[in-house]
Design a protein around this motif. Sequence first.
Motif, PDB file in Angstrom:
ATOM      1  N   ARG A 186       0.825  -1.219   0.000  1.00  0.00           N
ATOM      2  CA  ARG A 186       0.000   0.000   0.000  1.00  0.00           C
ATOM      3  C   ARG A 186       0.854   1.262   0.000  1.00  0.00           C
ATOM      4  NH1 ARG A 186      -3.800  -1.398   5.071  1.00  0.00           N
ATOM      5  NH2 ARG A 186      -1.719  -1.221   5.973  1.00  0.00           N
ATOM      6  N   HIS A 187       1.826   1.303   0.923  1.00  0.00           N
ATOM      7  CA  HIS A 187       2.643   2.506   1.049  1.00  0.00           C
ATOM      8  C   HIS A 187       3.445   2.762  -0.219  1.00  0.00           C
ATOM      9  CE1 HIS A 187       5.284   5.525   2.841  1.00  0.00           C
ATOM     10  NE2 HIS A 187       6.294   4.851   2.334  1.00  0.00           N
ATOM     11  N   SER A 188       4.120   1.731  -0.724  1.00  0.00           N
ATOM     12  CA  SER A 188       4.969   1.917  -1.904  1.00  0.00           C
ATOM     13  C   SER A 188       4.135   2.290  -3.130  1.00  0.00           C
ATOM     14  CB  SER A 188       5.793   0.652  -2.178  1.00  0.00           C
ATOM     15  OG  SER A 188       4.951  -0.469  -2.369  1.00  0.00           O
ATOM     16  N   SER A 189       2.932   1.706  -3.263  1.00  0.00           N
ATOM     17  CA  SER A 189       2.071   2.031  -4.404  1.00  0.00           C
ATOM     18  C   SER A 189       1.600   3.473  -4.344  1.00  0.00           C
ATOM     19  CB  SER A 189       0.863   1.089  -4.444  1.00  0.00           C
ATOM     20  OG  SER A 189       1.254  -0.250  -4.632  1.00  0.00           O
ATOM     21  N   LEU A 190       1.208   3.913  -3.143  1.00  0.00           N
ATOM     22  CA  LEU A 190       0.739   5.291  -2.993  1.00  0.00           C
ATOM     23  C   LEU A 190       1.876   6.275  -3.208  1.00  0.00           C
ATOM     24  CD1 LEU A 190      -1.462   7.304  -2.298  1.00  0.00           C
ATOM     25  CD2 LEU A 190      -0.988   6.908   0.133  1.00  0.00           C
ATOM     26  N   LEU A 191       3.048   5.964  -2.671  1.00  0.00           N
ATOM     27  CA  LEU A 191       4.185   6.863  -2.836  1.00  0.00           C
ATOM     28  C   LEU A 191       4.568   6.980  -4.307  1.00  0.00           C
ATOM     29  CD1 LEU A 191       6.247   8.621  -1.352  1.00  0.00           C
ATOM     30  CD2 LEU A 191       7.724   6.604  -1.180  1.00  0.00           C
ATOM     31  N   ARG A 192       4.584   5.851  -5.010  1.00  0.00           N
ATOM     32  CA  ARG A 192       4.930   5.872  -6.441  1.00  0.00           C
ATOM     33  C   ARG A 192       3.918   6.689  -7.228  1.00  0.00           C
ATOM     34  NH1 ARG A 192       3.424   3.268 -11.057  1.00  0.00           N
ATOM     35  NH2 ARG A 192       5.046   2.935 -12.627  1.00  0.00           N
ATOM     36  N   ALA A 193       2.645   6.458  -6.966  1.00  0.00           N
ATOM     37  CA  ALA A 193       1.606   7.195  -7.689  1.00  0.00           C
ATOM     38  C   ALA A 193       1.713   8.693  -7.409  1.00  0.00           C
ATOM     39  CB  ALA A 193       0.224   6.677  -7.275  1.00  0.00           C
ATOM     40  N   ALA A 194       1.958   9.054  -6.156  1.00  0.00           N
ATOM     41  CA  ALA A 194       2.078  10.470  -5.814  1.00  0.00           C
ATOM     42  C   ALA A 194       3.281  11.095  -6.505  1.00  0.00           C
ATOM     43  CB  ALA A 194       2.175  10.630  -4.296  1.00  0.00           C
ATOM     44  N   ARG A 195       4.366  10.357  -6.608  1.00  0.00           N
ATOM     45  CA  ARG A 195       5.547  10.886  -7.297  1.00  0.00           C
ATOM     46  C   ARG A 195       5.252  11.128  -8.774  1.00  0.00           C
ATOM     47  NH1 ARG A 195      10.444   7.142  -4.742  1.00  0.00           N
ATOM     48  NH2 ARG A 195      10.641   8.291  -2.775  1.00  0.00           N
ATOM     49  N   ILE A 196       4.579  10.173  -9.412  1.00  0.00           N
ATOM     50  CA  ILE A 196       4.279  10.319 -10.836  1.00  0.00           C
ATOM     51  C   ILE A 196       3.335  11.489 -11.069  1.00  0.00           C
ATOM     52  CG2 ILE A 196       3.085   9.216 -12.765  1.00  0.00           C
ATOM     53  CD1 ILE A 196       4.255   6.551 -11.786  1.00  0.00           C
ATOM     54  N   LEU A 197       2.296  11.584 -10.245  1.00  0.00           N
ATOM     55  CA  LEU A 197       1.373  12.711 -10.404  1.00  0.00           C
ATOM     56  C   LEU A 197       2.064  14.028 -10.074  1.00  0.00           C
ATOM     57  CD1 LEU A 197      -0.624  10.424 -10.716  1.00  0.00           C
ATOM     58  CD2 LEU A 197      -2.193  11.644  -9.208  1.00  0.00           C
ATOM     59  N   GLY A 198       3.004  13.993  -9.125  1.00  0.00           N
ATOM     60  CA  GLY A 198       3.771  15.193  -8.811  1.00  0.00           C
ATOM     61  C   GLY A 198       4.591  15.678  -9.991  1.00  0.00           C
ATOM     62  N   GLU A 199       5.074  14.757 -10.806  1.00  0.00           N
ATOM     63  CA  GLU A 199       5.829  15.149 -11.999  1.00  0.00           C
ATOM     64  C   GLU A 199       4.949  15.957 -12.949  1.00  0.00           C
ATOM     65  OE1 GLU A 199       7.370  11.606 -13.720  1.00  0.00           O
ATOM     66  OE2 GLU A 199       8.643  11.118 -11.998  1.00  0.00           O
ATOM     67  N   PHE A 200       3.686  15.535 -13.094  1.00  0.00           N
ATOM     68  CA  PHE A 200       2.775  16.267 -13.966  1.00  0.00           C
ATOM     69  C   PHE A 200       2.393  17.610 -13.354  1.00  0.00           C
ATOM     70  CE2 PHE A 200       1.864  11.882 -15.554  1.00  0.00           C
ATOM     71  CZ  PHE A 200       2.291  12.098 -16.853  1.00  0.00           C
ATOM     72  N   VAL A 201       2.271  17.635 -12.019  1.00  0.00           N
ATOM     73  CA  VAL A 201       2.017  18.919 -11.357  1.00  0.00           C
ATOM     74  C   VAL A 201       3.183  19.868 -11.623  1.00  0.00           C
ATOM     75  CG1 VAL A 201       1.764  20.086  -9.129  1.00  0.00           C
ATOM     76  CG2 VAL A 201       0.535  17.935  -9.560  1.00  0.00           C
ATOM     77  N   GLY A 202       4.403  19.374 -11.467  1.00  0.00           N
ATOM     78  CA  GLY A 202       5.577  20.189 -11.719  1.00  0.00           C
ATOM     79  C   GLY A 202       5.674  20.650 -13.156  1.00  0.00           C
ATOM     80  N   GLY A 203       5.155  19.829 -14.069  1.00  0.00           N
ATOM     81  CA  GLY A 203       5.191  20.180 -15.487  1.00  0.00           C
ATOM     82  C   GLY A 203       4.077  21.111 -15.911  1.00  0.00           C
ATOM     83  N   GLY A 204       3.184  21.449 -14.967  1.00  0.00           N
ATOM     84  CA  GLY A 204       2.136  22.406 -15.268  1.00  0.00           C
ATOM     85  C   GLY A 204       0.940  21.865 -16.020  1.00  0.00           C
ATOM     86  N   VAL A 205       0.780  20.516 -16.048  1.00  0.00           N
ATOM     87  CA  VAL A 205      -0.349  19.944 -16.786  1.00  0.00           C
ATOM     88  C   VAL A 205      -1.372  19.296 -15.863  1.00  0.00           C
ATOM     89  CG1 VAL A 205       0.942  19.588 -18.914  1.00  0.00           C
ATOM     90  CG2 VAL A 205       0.967  17.804 -17.150  1.00  0.00           C
ATOM     91  N   LEU A 206      -1.161  19.398 -14.540  1.00  0.00           N
ATOM     92  CA  LEU A 206      -2.086  18.831 -13.561  1.00  0.00           C
ATOM     93  C   LEU A 206      -2.101  19.737 -12.340  1.00  0.00           C
ATOM     94  CD1 LEU A 206      -3.927  16.434 -12.682  1.00  0.00           C
ATOM     95  CD2 LEU A 206      -1.859  15.329 -11.782  1.00  0.00           C
ATOM     96  N   GLU A 207      -3.297  20.081 -11.868  1.00  0.00           N
ATOM     97  CA  GLU A 207      -3.401  20.918 -10.684  1.00  0.00           C
ATOM     98  C   GLU A 207      -3.035  20.122  -9.445  1.00  0.00           C
ATOM     99  OE1 GLU A 207      -4.071  24.106 -10.339  1.00  0.00           O
ATOM    100  OE2 GLU A 207      -4.253  24.428 -12.515  1.00  0.00           O
ATOM    101  N   LEU A 208      -2.322  20.761  -8.516  1.00  0.00           N
ATOM    102  CA  LEU A 208      -1.876  20.088  -7.302  1.00  0.00           C
ATOM    103  C   LEU A 208      -3.056  19.529  -6.517  1.00  0.00           C
ATOM    104  CD1 LEU A 208       0.283  19.309  -5.228  1.00  0.00           C
ATOM    105  CD2 LEU A 208       0.110  21.631  -4.285  1.00  0.00           C
ATOM    106  N   GLU A 209      -4.093  20.313  -6.315  1.00  0.00           N
ATOM    107  CA  GLU A 209      -5.220  19.852  -5.508  1.00  0.00           C
ATOM    108  C   GLU A 209      -6.011  18.756  -6.219  1.00  0.00           C
ATOM    109  OE1 GLU A 209      -5.767  20.300  -2.333  1.00  0.00           O
ATOM    110  OE2 GLU A 209      -3.868  21.384  -2.445  1.00  0.00           O
ATOM    111  N   THR A 210      -6.019  18.773  -7.540  1.00  0.00           N
ATOM    112  CA  THR A 210      -6.664  17.691  -8.288  1.00  0.00           C
ATOM    113  C   THR A 210      -5.928  16.383  -8.054  1.00  0.00           C
ATOM    114  OG1 THR A 210      -7.434  19.212 -10.005  1.00  0.00           O
ATOM    115  CG2 THR A 210      -7.326  16.874 -10.589  1.00  0.00           C
TER     116      THR A 210
END
Length: 256
Positions: A186-210
């Motif tokens: 559970r922890h590793s899956s959530l951390l990985r998913a958050a990292r990947i979504l964070g990359e898109f947030v950093g790239g400006g194509v996904l809102e942080l709160e979304t």
Amino acid sequence: MATRDPQRIRSWYRARPFNIGVATGPSGLVVVDLDDARGEPAPAAWTGARGGWDVLVRLAEVTGQPIPFDTYTVRTPSGGLHLYFRSPEAGGFRNTSGKLGWRIDTRAAGGYVVAAGSVRPEGAYTVTNAAPIAPLPAWLARALTPPAPPPPAPPITLPVGRISHYVRAVVADECRTVATAPVGRRHSSLLRAARILGEFVGGGVLELETARAALRQAAAGHIGIENCTAREVERTIHDGLAFGQKRPRRLRGRHA
């Protein structure tokens, strides 16, 4: 609710007995959680191990270090052990699940452990070694040190009209993996998913709160199961998103 105020703690216990949760991390406390196998056969790399303590013994032997059992230790109702260590780097370590090896988790910044004297239906948390809390061994500290952020991911080029669809598909896929992750991942899956979504947030194509809301919803079904807490989920999401934003993933549009 958390407090260090002795008077407030005494007032709570005059009302009713409570279990105690000890926050890890900010004070430099790192707890190594060694779980019992609970009948699950060890994976090939740890054949014959009966739980996390056997794995820790083998890790110590491989590295040529003393077995780090001479510290304050608590036995859990499920037959596991909590080894308490003190690190000079307060907040320098994070919670981990399986990073050291099979059936070994750690609790540090953003985590907590149930203290000795607490009682669950399965039994009580009891002190098995009342020794002072030892310094975190250097070899364990090295193994638990988070890796440096990797270099930015190469940009992805997509047709202009497909960028938002691509991002939505990635979010849905990662959240599906989180929602269906078994207890040990559970922890590793959530951390990985958050990292990947964070990359898109950093790239400006996904809102942080979304991104945060999607991850919360995906992990909601795990809260309250096998000691998973809302606080731990929030910390994992925060850490993963923050890490991912440091290596933004750029999506470039091309015209057909």
